[in-house]
Design an enzyme around this catalytic site. Structure first.
Site, PDB file in Angstrom:
ATOM      1  CD  GLU A   1      15.720 -29.004  11.761  1.00  0.00           C
ATOM      2  OE1 GLU A   1      14.945 -29.883  12.187  1.00  0.00           O
ATOM      3  OE2 GLU A   1      15.809 -27.875  12.279  1.00  0.00           O
TER       4      GLU A   1
ATOM      5  CD  GLU B   1      14.074 -24.017  10.355  1.00  0.00           C
ATOM      6  OE1 GLU B   1      13.599 -24.405  11.450  1.00  0.00           O
ATOM      7  OE2 GLU B   1      14.005 -24.657   9.302  1.00  0.00           O
TER       8      GLU B   1
HETATM    9  C1  BGC Z   1      11.995 -27.286  11.304  1.00  0.00           C
HETATM   10  C2  BGC Z   1      10.741 -26.474  11.095  1.00  0.00           C
HETATM   11  C3  BGC Z   1       9.927 -26.474  12.382  1.00  0.00           C
HETATM   12  C4  BGC Z   1      10.751 -25.841  13.471  1.00  0.00           C
HETATM   13  C5  BGC Z   1      10.045 -25.723  14.801  1.00  0.00           C
HETATM   14  C6  BGC Z   1      12.663 -27.044  12.623  1.00  0.00           C
HETATM   15  O1  BGC Z   1      13.132 -28.250  13.113  1.00  0.00           O
HETATM   16  O2  BGC Z   1      12.878 -27.124  10.235  1.00  0.00           O
HETATM   17  O3  BGC Z   1      10.040 -27.012  10.020  1.00  0.00           O
HETATM   18  O4  BGC Z   1       8.710 -25.843  12.229  1.00  0.00           O
HETATM   19  O5  BGC Z   1      11.897 -26.607  13.673  1.00  0.00           O
HETATM   20  O6  BGC Z   1       9.733 -26.978  15.292  1.00  0.00           O
END
Ligand code: BGC
Length: 474
Positions: free
Chosen positions: A177, A378
């Site tokens: 990101e 993610e």
């Molecule tokens: C990030 C994580 C973060 C998650 C929730 C993502 O933007 O890669 O490190 O914990 O979002 O905020």
């Protein structure tokens, strides 16, 4: 969808039957959020160690010096992953643990830690996906990503990682990101290093992307066995109304949040900024021309993080960015507005699985044949997750969140879906366990596994048992 009720998405057997053959399911974490042991094993300081030490930066006043104590408990965490039945585990390698100070040779103890972790994962039959940079820039690198030299320092560190771990890592994510680092870290000041440069933060975007391109070169030069990609966070953007002003600012937000990070990687050029805002992007028009060739080196996969869509309105007014309060945000001529039609997570983020389909559709439309296979690196949600008297955590909302998003992604990319041209290969849950949630400290819990903040005891939540049933029913 058929006449089936929508609940089928949450029923393990039915969801399992819906997963395509070979579709990979994983869980994710990041070094700074879980490792703790920040002053152990020869680790150097990162900008996040400095940021968390500054008063008022972290919502609950906490830091990550212990976090989940994963540095000492990684064996237990690999056991949790094995019992969960995931195909992959996405973790990040801490730059200041492997190369303290961001220069010179490796720290033997740091390398030894990841050696042990990798061996443990492979013995458990889990494919390692390693992120090389998840925000923990060595504190000694003056200027951080505003300094072009950091891109070259990063490539050197990646070269060291490639030599040390290149035989065992299945997938490499260069940078996690870059948009969040630039927007939250350098533009709005809610993440490390806490700069509030607004559009003057753009060089940090270019230097991260250059670092990504140089990292790809380093990995290819060493000849690592694994696949190589980057992870970008995408948030589909909509204007708050159909008036022209809102539409212009929505296009601006789409450009700074999504396009300037994806276009150069996949198309080899920066996007044309929306007409009224060309001057704001001058820094990206003045870059060295060869950089774009480096940045657009072919990738084996594209990592997509998706959490929520964004709705943009003209006029200042928002003092909140989705990741924390930002005074700088109120100096911008636009603001983000809510999505009253959707339920929200603990963070107040809208739960909008269909917009994951939109994010995938936009990737397909914008990048077409230039888009490699996509892995959702993610997705997940924070909820308060109160434990019952017997210690159990019944996080049904998380089960629904995950089931709905997984199905939305698979339906969008299936034949006849809105993103049918996108070759989707996997979904990775954020996160394996509750951890240090950046500016929110420990106030937001994203885990499939609950963390007792006092004892670091791990307790699988209902969502862990649910995913375990899905995976074993495949
Ligand atoms: C990030 C994580 C973060 C998650 C929730 C993502 O933007 O890669 O490190 O914990 O979002 O905020």
């Amino acid at each position: 969808m058929s006449a089936r009720d929508s609940q089928w998405r949450h029923r393990p057997e039915e969801l399992a039957a819906f997963l395509p053959e070979g579709f990979s399911v994983g869980a994710a974490t990041a070094a700074f959020q879980i490792e703790g042991a920040v002053r152990e094993g020869g680790r150097g300081a990162s900008v996040w160690d400095e940021f968390t030490a500054q008063p008022g930066r972290i919502l609950d006043g906490s830091d990550a010096s212990v976090a989940t104590d994963h540095y000492h408990r990684y064996r237990e965490d690999v056991r949790l992953l094995r019992e969960l039945g995931v195909d992959t585990y996405r973790f990040s390698i801490s730059w200041p643990r492997v190369q303290p100070g961001g220069r010179g040779g490796t720290n033997r103890e740091g390398v030894a830690f990841y050696d042990r972790l990798l061996d443990e994962l492979l013995a458990a039959g889990i494919r390692p996906m390693a992120t090389l940079y998840h925000w923990d820039t060595p504190a000694e690198l003056t200027g951080g990503w505003l300094n072009r030299d950091t891109a070259y320092r990063f490539a050197e560190y990646v070269y060291l990682c490639a030599e040390a771990f290149g035989d065992r890592i299945d997938s490499w994510v260069t940078i996690n990101e870059p948009a969040t680092v630039t927007l939250n870290g350098y533009a709005l000041g809610v993440h490390a290093p806490g700069a509030t440069l607004l559009f003057d933060a753009l060089p940090s975007a270019h230097h991260q992307l250059l670092g990504h391109g140089l990292a790809v070169q380093a990995l290819r030069d060493v000849g690592v066995a694994g696949r190589i990609g980057i992870t970008n966070v995408h948030s589909p953007v909509e204007p708050a109304s159909d008036n022209e002003q809102d539409a212009a600012f929505a296009a601006l937000f789409d450009t700074v949040h999504n396009r300037i990070f994806a276009d150069p990687v996949l198309l080899g050029h920066y996007p044309e900024p929306p007409e009224p805002f060309v001057d704001l992007f001058a820094a990206l028009a003045e870059i060295e021309p060869d950089d774009l060739r480096t940045i657009s080196a072919p990738l084996d996969f594209y990592g997509l993080n998706y959490y929520f869509p964004s709705r943009v309105a003209a006029g200042s007014g928002g003092v909140n960015s989705p990741d924390g309060e930002s005074a700088a945000m109120s100096a911008l001529p636009f603001h983000l507005v809510g999505w009253p039609e959707f339920a929200t997570t603990g963070f107040g983020w809208p739960v909008a699985p269909d917009y994951l389909g939109v994010a995938l559709r936009e990737l397909g439309e914008r990048y077409g044949d230039a888009l490699p296979p996509v892995i959702i690196t993610e997705g997940g949600a924070s909820y308060p997750d109160a434990a019952a008297a017997d210690g159990s955590i019944t996080d049904r909302a998380r089960i629904e969140y995950l089931g709905d998003h997984l199905v939305a992604a698979l339906e969008a990319t299936a034949p006849g879906g809105v993103a049918s041209g996108v070759d989707l290969r996997g979904y990775t849950v954020w996160s394996l366990l509750d951890n240090f949630e950046w500016a929110a400290g420990y106030s937001q819990r994203f885990g499939l596994v609950h963390l007792d903040l006092r004892t670091q005891t791990r307790t699988p939540k209902m969502s862990y048992r649910w995913l375990q049933s899905v995976l074993s029913a495949r």
